[in-house]
Scaffold this motif. Sequence first.
Motif, PDB file in Angstrom:
ATOM      1  N   MET A  28      43.896  30.143  22.326  1.00  0.00           N
ATOM      2  CA  MET A  28      45.226  30.298  22.895  1.00  0.00           C
ATOM      3  C   MET A  28      46.147  31.296  21.996  1.00  0.00           C
ATOM      4  SD  MET A  28      45.731  28.573  26.131  1.00  0.00           S
ATOM      5  CE  MET A  28      44.714  27.414  27.290  1.00  0.00           C
ATOM      6  N   MET A  29      46.614  32.194  22.520  1.00  0.00           N
ATOM      7  CA  MET A  29      47.369  33.104  21.186  1.00  0.00           C
ATOM      8  C   MET A  29      48.798  32.458  22.162  1.00  0.00           C
ATOM      9  SD  MET A  29      45.748  35.248  20.082  1.00  0.00           S
ATOM     10  CE  MET A  29      46.936  36.194  19.278  1.00  0.00           C
ATOM     11  N   GLY A  35      55.298  32.317  23.613  1.00  0.00           N
ATOM     12  CA  GLY A  35      55.286  31.895  21.603  1.00  0.00           C
ATOM     13  C   GLY A  35      55.176  30.347  21.148  1.00  0.00           C
ATOM     14  N   THR A  36      55.440  29.080  22.685  1.00  0.00           N
ATOM     15  CA  THR A  36      55.523  27.706  22.481  1.00  0.00           C
ATOM     16  C   THR A  36      54.576  27.509  21.124  1.00  0.00           C
ATOM     17  OG1 THR A  36      54.388  27.510  23.996  1.00  0.00           O
ATOM     18  CG2 THR A  36      56.813  27.678  24.196  1.00  0.00           C
ATOM     19  N   PHE A  37      53.268  27.584  21.338  1.00  0.00           N
ATOM     20  CA  PHE A  37      52.257  27.381  20.865  1.00  0.00           C
ATOM     21  C   PHE A  37      50.971  28.355  21.096  1.00  0.00           C
ATOM     22  CE2 PHE A  37      50.736  25.281  24.202  1.00  0.00           C
ATOM     23  CZ  PHE A  37      49.085  25.829  24.416  1.00  0.00           C
ATOM     24  N   GLY A  38      50.452  28.221  19.780  1.00  0.00           N
ATOM     25  CA  GLY A  38      48.994  29.262  19.777  1.00  0.00           C
ATOM     26  C   GLY A  38      47.563  27.786  19.288  1.00  0.00           C
ATOM     27  N   MET A  39      46.341  28.055  19.245  1.00  0.00           N
ATOM     28  CA  MET A  39      45.683  27.462  19.267  1.00  0.00           C
ATOM     29  C   MET A  39      43.967  27.561  18.997  1.00  0.00           C
ATOM     30  SD  MET A  39      44.184  24.239  22.063  1.00  0.00           S
ATOM     31  CE  MET A  39      43.166  25.728  23.450  1.00  0.00           C
ATOM     32  N   PHE A  40      42.831  27.489  17.420  1.00  0.00           N
ATOM     33  CA  PHE A  40      42.156  27.723  17.626  1.00  0.00           C
ATOM     34  C   PHE A  40      40.951  26.459  17.299  1.00  0.00           C
ATOM     35  CE2 PHE A  40      44.889  28.330  14.448  1.00  0.00           C
ATOM     36  CZ  PHE A  40      44.474  27.604  13.143  1.00  0.00           C
ATOM     37  N   GLY A 113      53.920  29.192  18.180  1.00  0.00           N
ATOM     38  CA  GLY A 113      52.526  29.677  17.740  1.00  0.00           C
ATOM     39  C   GLY A 113      53.084  31.278  17.232  1.00  0.00           C
ATOM     40  N   GLY A 114      51.439  31.951  16.695  1.00  0.00           N
ATOM     41  CA  GLY A 114      51.680  33.096  16.000  1.00  0.00           C
ATOM     42  C   GLY A 114      50.967  32.638  14.828  1.00  0.00           C
TER      43      GLY A 114
END
Length: 153
Positions: A28-29, A35-40, A113-114
């Motif tokens: 998830m970008m 901009g609330t979160f990113g996931m890897f 996120g970022g």
Amino acid sequence: MNTFSRAAASPAGHGTPAMAFGRHVIRMMAANTGGTFGMFEAFVAPGEGPPLHVHEREDEFFRVLKGHFGFWCAGDYLELTAGGCIALPRGIPHRFENIGSEEGALMVVVTPGGFESFFPMIELCKPETPEQVAAVAGEFGLTIVAGEGRQAA
């Protein structure tokens, strides 16, 4: 950046691979979540993990998908296996290591996120020296704690 007003999904087997400091799959970008979160996902070989470091911009949430990991944060140490979770605050030195005998896997959520774009950027830039890595890391608010290497926090 768009607001987060629609579902963001990453079906099984999807994501953007990034081969930087091991294998990562960006699921998830920040651009997809307002901009609330990113996931890897991070796939970590036995005995591997990042050096002691500090994120200035985001908190991190880890869920162990596979394997046995040690987590160091401030003066705390915790071991987790598949299904275990830990949240680490921004601004506090921390690290983790696969302390098992097989490849492990982590789901990592960063908020805001970022930071999930760090690994594709490293793959793209291919920094060759610690100074070059530090320069890219600095663009993401990440500082490697000098001289600490793999020591506990």
